[in-house]
Each structure stands twice: as C-alpha cells, then as structure tokens.
Design a protein around this motif. Structure first.
Motif, mmCIF file in Angstrom:
data_model
loop_
_atom_site.group_PDB
_atom_site.id
_atom_site.type_symbol
_atom_site.label_atom_id
_atom_site.label_comp_id
_atom_site.label_asym_id
_atom_site.label_seq_id
_atom_site.Cartn_x
_atom_site.Cartn_y
_atom_site.Cartn_z
ATOM 1 N N HIS A 18 0.889 -0.887 0.008
ATOM 2 C CA HIS A 18 -0.242 0.283 -0.045
ATOM 3 C C HIS A 18 0.800 1.374 -0.028
ATOM 4 O O HIS A 18 0.350 2.091 -0.614
ATOM 5 C CB HIS A 18 -0.831 0.105 1.381
ATOM 6 C CG HIS A 18 -1.870 -1.124 1.873
ATOM 7 N ND1 HIS A 18 -2.643 -1.555 -0.168
ATOM 8 C CD2 HIS A 18 -2.102 -2.256 2.376
ATOM 9 C CE1 HIS A 18 -3.718 -2.573 0.758
ATOM 10 N NE2 HIS A 18 -2.795 -3.292 1.982
ATOM 11 N N ASP A 19 2.239 1.206 0.641
ATOM 12 C CA ASP A 19 2.975 2.230 1.394
ATOM 13 C C ASP A 19 4.213 2.315 0.411
ATOM 14 O O ASP A 19 4.904 1.030 1.516
ATOM 15 C CB ASP A 19 2.899 2.341 2.282
ATOM 16 C CG ASP A 19 4.377 3.693 2.729
ATOM 17 O OD1 ASP A 19 4.405 4.519 1.672
ATOM 18 O OD2 ASP A 19 4.318 4.020 3.842
ATOM 19 N N ASP A 133 3.046 -2.889 7.161
ATOM 20 C CA ASP A 133 2.535 -2.308 5.937
ATOM 21 C C ASP A 133 0.686 -3.594 5.168
ATOM 22 O O ASP A 133 -0.321 -2.509 5.001
ATOM 23 C CB ASP A 133 2.456 -2.121 4.644
ATOM 24 C CG ASP A 133 2.412 -1.856 3.185
ATOM 25 O OD1 ASP A 133 1.754 -0.128 3.230
ATOM 26 O OD2 ASP A 133 1.658 -2.268 2.290
ATOM 27 N N GLN A 134 0.980 -4.599 6.008
ATOM 28 C CA GLN A 134 0.171 -6.018 5.268
ATOM 29 C C GLN A 134 -0.408 -6.580 6.777
ATOM 30 O O GLN A 134 -1.312 -7.504 6.050
ATOM 31 C CB GLN A 134 0.990 -6.414 3.872
ATOM 32 C CG GLN A 134 1.674 -6.071 3.065
ATOM 33 C CD GLN A 134 0.680 -5.575 2.582
ATOM 34 O OE1 GLN A 134 -0.260 -6.875 1.585
ATOM 35 N NE2 GLN A 134 0.486 -4.581 1.348
#
Lengths: 232, 232
Positions: A18-19, A133-134
C-alpha cells in the motif's frame, strides 16, 4: 530500480505494498542515506528493529505449535539457529533481495552487498515493512513460502544432538513414541560398554555402542537418522 | 486455588480463558511438576518461550509507533530495559501473579515465590497463554492496562542519556522541535568551555556548560528535564 523492486516483490511473493515508501525504506542502507543527506532519506534500521521482533515471534509460534512435545531449551536453541544472522542472510540471498539494496559508494566498494550481516539486516527490514504495511497474516504467508518449509525439512536441526534431531524428524507429522533400551553390556566393570537399541513405535531403527548409556543412545539415534535419510 | 486464579484474571484484566488448562500451565513451575510426577503436569516453560517473543514484538511495535523519530539504537536500548527480567518481575508483582504460582516444596522453602527471575518467567508465560488462547488483540489490551502507561510516563527512560530522555518525554504527545544552540564560548583556546541553550518549539528550557559542545548539550538537557519535572 524502485519499479523493479515493486515488481520483484509482487511476482515472487504475491505482495503489493500500500505504501511503497515503506518498501523503499527497507532497502535503503544508512550508507546510502548518508551519501545523499540532501534527500533526508529514512534508512532501514528502524524497520530492521521491528522485523527482528516479528521474526522472533513468528518463528517461536511456528516452533511451539509444530513441536508440541519439545521442551523450552530445545525450542530456544532451534529458534536461535533460525533467526541468527547467517541463516537470515541466506534467506535474503534466496529471495534475491540484495540487488535492490541502495548502498553508499564506500560500502559498495567494500563489497557490502555480499556481507552476511548486511543481508540479514535487509531481510529483517523487509519483514518489518511487510508487517507494518500488510499485517501479520501476510508475514506468515511470506514465511510459509521462504522459511517454514526449511524448518519442516530439518534444515535447522543440525546443531542439535542426535536424539533431539531424531525426535524432531519423527514428530514432523505428529507425536510418536521413541524408546531407548540397553540390550547388552560388554566388557569388565572397569571397561564397560553399553549397546542401546532405539525403537520407534515399537520398531527397531538402529543400535549404538558407547562407554556410557547416554553416549550409546546418541550413537543409536545417529544410526537411526542415517537409516531414515537413506530411505527417504 | 485455580478458581481464584480464574477470578483474578477475569476481575483484574477482563479476560476469561477459553482453555483454562492453558492458564493453569502458565502458573505451574517446573519444581511443582517435578514434585508431582504422577500427575504428568505441563510446566510454564514452553509458554514462557512463546510469551517472551510476544512481549518482544508488542513492545517493539509500541515503541516504533510511539517514537517515530527515535533511531534504532535508542529503540533497542529502551526495549531491552522494558523486557529485562527485573522490569517484568515488577510487572508480575503489580499484577499480583505470584500468589497463584504452583511451586515445588524446595523452591517454596528457598523463597522462590519472591525471586525476580521466577516472577519474570510467570509473567512471560501468562502473556504467552493470553496470546495462544485469546490472540494478539487481547495481549495488547492487557499491556495497555499494565505496561504501556509506564512507557508513556518515562519509567524506562532512566537508562538513557539526557538528550534522549528529554526527546522522549517531550514527544509523548507528538513530534516537537528540540534545538541546541551554542550561546557562548568561555576561556582561552586550551581551556575552552561551551554554553549551550536548549529550545523546545522555540522556547528556552535551560542552559548547560561543558568542555565539549556535546557535554554542554547533555547538561542543558539535564537541566531542562529537571525544570519540566518540577513543573509537572
């Protein structure tokens, strides 16, 4: 280069960040950040700090559940052999992470891209970035690809004594009964030798000789491991 | 006794275990299991192995997010001061866990119930049991009650240098700008002293004198911490 990193992570591990900044951070060595102070880049060290702890827990949980009969001391030893720098550096290599590492010039010249401690750092930072992030489930998916199968195949059992290694190998698919029995004592009192036979679920897997019962048990376990290796 | 343990955990931490056996295991010391071999009890050591890693990660994640500007070295030092045996033993005391510990006779006679290393073990095992039975979110809830407020109040910053401690204290409620400025140089070249003033968001919080700029900065930070302590 960063595009190639995103592709690599997506194609090989099925992860789309995502980032993306976080992923880049995980591959930015302090030497590179120092060489480019004007860019005020974040280096991988904070992610490494986090990833180290993520690995500690994921590996601990995996071992805890996989070896329900193994005592704490053996679990601790096995965990240490998995999360130590050399092992993680090897994983970083197998995951082909080094090519994406941003290194400073000096570090590059000194062959930093191949240094185990540095490869270990980038592996930990990568795990830290996936975690942030995940989430934990994606970390577990990643480790199910790259690490857990190695544990299953006994790659980290080599540092163990033979009895423990045998126990681990046999208990991969559930609990089994392993018994050691002295079947013979040879020689006079001052030069006594013991012969021990190892039984797994009642079947003999080998015998070993030694000057103590413990030594003979270790030898029997070693023979049993050899036999199992040949037959696998 | 076990009923009282269940009540204690429910009333004080809001946790009702699905598997009470796991909770009992977390409070069974090896010395007790050894004294009662016929009962083939599980002792707390495997849960301690797991809880140790759970604490490592939860604390790491908390520090990582709480101190977004703190470098890895400081994070590592702070984590070490939190998860070390003495700190966890203190938590075990505050949570009043020792009373429920099942100890062997010898261990009891040797005052084991008060030994820090043993209290630390039971705290880790308890965390391991919560993790297995309830999951990570409940562990975090538990730590939000018993541990994280201590981190927030700076209880683990004492081992730090003054500049770091000041930074941590001030950044409790978000990022602030801390600046150190040499305002005076005193004495001849061979006996130079520096006076440094520390500014927080532009306001002066104190000055410090030293034979190096770094020393003067540390001294200024120490003065600022004292001032803040008096005013809090």
């Amino acid at each position: 280069m960063t595009e190639q990193l995103f592709e690599h992570v997506k194609n090989n591990f099925g992860i789309t960040f995502h980032d993306n900044e976080l992923l880049i951070e995980a591959f930015t060595h302090s030497s590179y950040a120092n060489d480019h102070r004007d860019l005020t880049l974040k280096n991988l060290e904070r992610l490494e700090f986090l990833g180290d702890a993520v690995l500690e827990l994921t590996v601990s949980e995996y071992l805890y559940k996989k070896f329900p009969e193994l005592p704490e001391g053996q679990l601790t030893r096995m965990r240490a052999s998995i999360v130590r720098a050399e092992s993680l550096a090897k994983l970083a290599k197998e995951c082909e992470l080094a090519q994406f590492l941003c290194l400073g010039k000096g570090e590059e010249l000194m062959n930093g891209r191949k240094r185990p401690s540095l490869l270990c750092d980038v592996f930990e930072a990568f795990v830290g970035a996936i975690f942030l992030d995940q989430g934990m489930e994606t970390v577990m998916d990643f480790l199910r690809r790259v690490l857990f199968p190695k544990i299953d195949s006994g790659a980290f059992s080599h540092g163990m004594d033979h009895k423990t290694a045998l126990q681990e190998l046999l208990q991969k698919n559930g609990v089994v009964t392993i018994a050691y029995q002295v079947i013979k004592e040879i020689g006079p009192d001052h030069d006594r030798q013991f012969v021990v036979e190892v039984f797994v679920e009642g079947d003999s897997l080998g015998t070993g000789k030694g000057r103590s019962k413990k030594g003979a048990e270790q030898e029997a376990a070693r023979v049993a491991l050899q036999t199992l290796e040949k037959n696998s």
